[in-house]
Scaffold this motif. Structure first.
Motif, PDB file in Angstrom:
ATOM      1  N   LEU A 465      65.439  33.892  -5.192  1.00  0.00           N
ATOM      2  CA  LEU A 465      66.064  32.609  -4.913  1.00  0.00           C
ATOM      3  C   LEU A 465      64.976  31.579  -4.677  1.00  0.00           C
ATOM      4  N   ASN A 466      64.982  30.526  -5.465  1.00  0.00           N
ATOM      5  CA  ASN A 466      64.016  29.449  -5.292  1.00  0.00           C
ATOM      6  C   ASN A 466      64.531  28.221  -6.017  1.00  0.00           C
ATOM      7  N   VAL A 467      63.929  27.096  -5.723  1.00  0.00           N
ATOM      8  CA  VAL A 467      64.354  25.847  -6.336  1.00  0.00           C
ATOM      9  C   VAL A 467      63.127  24.993  -6.595  1.00  0.00           C
ATOM     10  N   MET A 468      63.182  24.225  -7.652  1.00  0.00           N
ATOM     11  CA  MET A 468      62.133  23.248  -7.909  1.00  0.00           C
ATOM     12  C   MET A 468      62.525  21.977  -7.186  1.00  0.00           C
ATOM     13  N   GLY A 469      62.020  21.851  -5.960  1.00  0.00           N
ATOM     14  CA  GLY A 469      62.386  20.738  -5.108  1.00  0.00           C
ATOM     15  C   GLY A 469      61.197  19.907  -4.717  1.00  0.00           C
ATOM     16  N   THR A 470      60.813  20.018  -3.449  1.00  0.00           N
ATOM     17  CA  THR A 470      59.689  19.217  -2.946  1.00  0.00           C
ATOM     18  C   THR A 470      58.457  20.071  -2.654  1.00  0.00           C
ATOM     19  N   LYS A 471      58.573  21.385  -2.795  1.00  0.00           N
ATOM     20  CA  LYS A 471      57.474  22.301  -2.462  1.00  0.00           C
ATOM     21  C   LYS A 471      56.978  23.026  -3.714  1.00  0.00           C
ATOM     22  N   ARG A 472      55.721  23.456  -3.632  1.00  0.00           N
ATOM     23  CA  ARG A 472      55.176  24.275  -4.708  1.00  0.00           C
ATOM     24  C   ARG A 472      55.886  25.620  -4.762  1.00  0.00           C
ATOM     25  N   LEU A 473      55.935  26.184  -5.951  1.00  0.00           N
ATOM     26  CA  LEU A 473      56.467  27.539  -6.107  1.00  0.00           C
ATOM     27  C   LEU A 473      55.515  28.523  -5.427  1.00  0.00           C
TER      28      LEU A 473
END
Length: 851
Positions: A465-473
């Motif tokens: 679970l992850n999202v391309m938001g405001t933080k680095r992967l």
């Protein structure tokens, strides 16, 4: 009279005073001798504690001088005395298999009752015989026993005392306190929990002292054939011991105390100057934890760091998907996530790729909205997966082959081994890439596409679970051979994780008319999301974009394509090809990242700008996105300057750029790499595959909770499993090495919950993890997280310090888990436990997880 009684030597009376006097003197000497004999027989029993302590001291001194290495590989390291009958064997193996586990529960319960009653009976009998046989004066019970009767009874009492009480007590002590591997279940240990909990695991000195002491007491009773037999058994069992815990003498990599960071940095800032962890005692509160069931809005799908609604409700904005990012509670939960009603053991791979039990993931929304695209369908008691997707309705394999035909240099399973699949859906793309020898790290957010990542993991397909938001992967830089996006709903040409549904045509038209590229990029912060993909993509790697702007001519699609073209050109990405898949009526644009800095240096405008030299591209844990690009490494000694060897050669070859570094274990990094791999090949082949009682055909999803070079995962390459290699943020950052050899992994802080759904892994492997984090994390919270991640009937394998093993074992028992194997030697231990379906009945309300 007593004197007259004892004066009958030959049955005749004396005829003279002289002869009588002689007889009396003679008898007196006899009585004195008998009294002295009796005294010498009783005194050792009264001072047995002193004698035992002396023996222990002598044995301890001997052992301390003799033990110089940990987990000795060489055979014959067990002393001759230790091979004799009656002594415990430190390397002796006893374990439960899946078929024997239920029987062992009943046998252990009966055995515990039997041993307890037997010990009590023996002690009672021996105590009675000692008292009855001697009243303190050397006479019998009624004071009228003759010398021979008294002597006979004393000898008999002594023999019974030594042979009964001593041997039975030694046997009981050996069974309870030795360092042997024990096989027992949580239920089977209920009857003697109080005794076992105190002395379950002993350090090597106490184990071997007990062994030597027992052998010394019994050595006179052992015959020569018995010694030979047990010597052979010693050699065999010692070999078993070596298979379970190979020695540092060969690889010097068994215990965390031997490791160092060397040239390796860590993800955690506080660990840059890594200090030695001091072994702390585990609190009674943790050992005696009373488990409860988590009560949350998410119920059986509770993920602590993604379901923290107390924080999510207070976010100032959610337009960049901040509400899908990690927001961990201040105190990690110590409760257990409930099971879905009707949960069953997961279907085995490869059948699980095509169908799973409906009640294991009882969600139907995706089937309703994506069934026509062959994502997932409800079929009776199953959820079935036809293998399709939004961009490959007619099957993933055709689509995979279409991509390689478009760019043959992709070379699935050769040049391209590790890929990143963004917005993966149910991960059918990654699931079918296994047939091409490719590992796909698939990810998607926990969003309105209900349980998509949970479907993937239940199917046996890697996903997080992850999202391309405001933080680095949470990945290092330059590690993925290919990045893939098939209608992944990420607007690469603008800043932030704004869904296409939020990005109106009107808003786009306004942006489109910014004719000056630099002004436009300033307005949208330089396409941060695509720049993040640029960070994790290997130089020379490919970005595959299969989306409607590539092949449709609607005004919005045309505008997005033009903006995407400008951005990728400014990033020096080469548009290799645009191809159409006629069968699926879709198209794909395939870009390639530059392998040198030539294009960057020739740009007329520094847009997007190059990152500052101080910006570490590998820093990836809770780091904000930056609208910049890092230079491509060009020095052959730097990682990323050369493409790795083809698969599978890259798995076993140390990366060339390790030449200039010191390894985690203190030697040259390439030597460390090879030693680590050889170590885990031995452990896997000789112990984990043979000695754990694990049916590996039922294992699919595996996690190495504290990976170093990925040797554990590499040693499992011939099995139908995949391994998520987790490199803790406070450990040496060796994750790039893992990717370089064709494996994958992620950074994580084990004081927080992992980004996965509950019940998603079959085996968790923790090599010196718990002892390394217990000074800053609550062990009970980490074990609760292990329980959340692990499937019912899944296995946890722990290699750690003996004290930590004991603490984990205690908690596993409180969770009603089955202890499959436990072993300790030289202060180090090995534990294998199996999770059961048990859940507590009392609930604990998680206020932060209530919507």
């Amino acid at each position: 009279m007593a004197m007259a009684k004892y004066s009958r030597v030959d049955g005749r009376k004396s005829s003279s005073y002289c002869s009588t006097a002689v007889i009396v003197v003679f008898v007196a000497f006899c009585l004195v001798g008998i009294w002295m004999f009796m005294s010498s027989s009783v005194v050792p029993l009264e001072n047995s504690d002193l004698s035992s302590q002396e023996t222990r001291n002598e044995a301890k001194q001997t052992l301390q001088e003799g033990v110089s290495k940990q987990f000795d590989d060489t055979s014959g390291d067990i002393s001759e005395d230790a091979t004799k009958e009656g002594g415990t064997m430190p390397g002796k193996v006893s374990l439960n298999t899946d078929e024997e586990s239920r029987k062992s529960v009943e046998e252990n319960q009966e055995g515990n009752h039997g041993n307890d009653s037997s010990d009590e009976k023996t002690d009672s009998e021996n105590g009675q015989k000692t008292v009855d046989g001697d009243d303190g004066s050397g006479n019998g019970k009624d004071g009228e026993m003759d010398s021979r009767e008294g002597e006979s009874n004393l000898e008999s009492g002594q023999a019974e005392n030594e042979g009964g009480e001593m041997n039975n007590n030694v046997q009981a002590e050996s069974e309870e306190n030795s360092g042997e591997i024990r096989s027992e279940s949580a239920e089977g240990g209920k009857n003697n929990d109080e005794e076992v909990s105190e002395d379950k695991i002993k350090h090597v000195d106490k184990e071997d002292i007990s062994t030597v002491e027992n052998n010394e007491k019994n050595q006179d009773e052992n015959s020569e054939p018995s010694a030979v037999e047990n010597s052979a058994e010693s050699e065999e069992n010692n070999q078993t011991s070596n298979e379970i815990l190979p020695t540092a003498a060969q690889s010097e990599i068994l215990t965390e105390s031997t490791t160092q960071n060397g040239a390796w940095s860590t993800q955690a800032e506080e660990s840059q100057n890594e200090k030695k962890w001091q072994q702390g005692s585990i609190s009674n509160e943790e050992n005696d934890h009373q488990w409860k069931v988590c009560k949350s809005t998410a119920g059986p799908d509770y993920i602590p760091c993604l379901d923290n609604w107390q924080v999510i409700r207070k976010l100032p904005s959610t337009k960049h998907y901040e509400h899908r990012e990690r927001h961990c509670p201040s105190e990690p939960p110590t409760c257990l996530v409930p099971l879905p009603e009707g949960y069953k053991r997961s279907i085995k791979w490869p059948k699980s790729r095509d169908k799973i039990w409906y009640y294991n993931v009882p969600h139907t929304k995706l089937a309703e909205v994506k069934g026509h695209q062959n994502w997932v369908k409800v079929t009776g008691e199953y959820l079935t997966f036809p293998g399709g997707g939004t961009q490959f309705k007619n099957g993933a394999l055709h689509y995979i082959d279409f991509l390689q035909q478009s760019v043959p240099d992709i070379a699935w399973g050769k040049r391209s081994r590790v890929i990143l699949d963004v917005g993966c859906g149910v991960a059918s793309f990654g699931g079918y890439l296994f047939e091409r020898d490719v590992l796909a790290m698939s990810f998607a957010p926990k969003d309105e596409h209900e349980a998509q990542v949970q479907f993937a993991l239940e199917r046996g397909i890697p996903a997080i679970l992850n999202v391309m938001g405001t933080k680095r992967l949470p990945f290092p830089s330059s590690v993925f051979d290919v990045v893939h996006c098939a209608r992944c709903r990420v607007p690469w040409h603008v800043e932030g994780a704004i869904s296409f549904s939020y990005f109106s045509v009107f808003s786009y038209v306004l942006l489109y008319y910014f004719s000056d590229m630099e002004t436009h990029l300033r307005h949208v912060s330089g396409g941060k999301l695509l720049l993040e993909l640029n960070r994790v993509l290997r130089p020379g790697g490919y970005f595959i974009w299969s989306a409607t702007p590539v092949y449709q001519k609607l005004p919005e699609d045309v505008g997005i394509w033009q903006e995407m073209s400008r951005l990728t050109k400014s990033m020096c990405w080469d548009l290799v090809t645009v191809k159409k898949d006629r069968l699926n009526a879709v198209g794909a644009a395939i870009y390639q990242k530059p392998a040198s800095n030539d294009c960057y240096n020739k740009r007329s405008k520094n847009v997007p700008p190059l990152c500052e030299e101080s910006d570490d591209p590998n820093a990836a844990w809770n780091v904000s996105l930056q609208a910049c690009m890092h230079k491509v490494p060009e020095d052959s000694t730097e990682r990323g300057s050369l493409w790795p060897a083809q698969w599978p050669e890259r798995l076993e070859q140390p990366p060339s750029w390790l030449n200039s570094q010191i390894g985690v274990y203190g030697k040259a990094a390439q030597e460390d790499f090879t030693a680590d791999y050889n170590h885990w090949k031995t452990v896997i082949s000789e112990s984990y595959l043979k000695g754990m009682g694990i049916d590996w055909s039922s294992v699919r999803n595996v996690m190495d909770m504290k990976a170093v070079y990925g040797g554990f995962a590499a040693a499992l390459k011939d099995l139908k499993v995949w391994v998520m290699n987790v490199v803790p943020i406070d450990a040496a950052d060796t994750l790039p090495v893992i990717y370089e050899r064709g494996l994958f992994g992620i950074h994580h802080d084990w004081c927080e919950s992992f980004n996965t759904y509950p019940r998603t892994y079959d085996v968790l492997h923790a090599d010196h993890l718990f002892s390394s984090i217990q000074n800053r994390c609550k062990l009970v919270a980490v074990i609760a997280e292990v329980d959340r991640i692990l499937r019912p009937e899944g296995k946890l394998i722990v290699r750690d310090k003996a004290e930590t093993i004991s603490a984990v074992e205690s908690m596993a028992k409180s969770l009603q888990w089955e202890i499959r194997m436990i072993y300790s030697k030289d202060g180090e231990g090995l534990l294998c436990v199996r999770k059961k379906f048990w859940r507590p009945t009392v609930e604990e309300l998680i206020k932060s997880a209530i919507v």
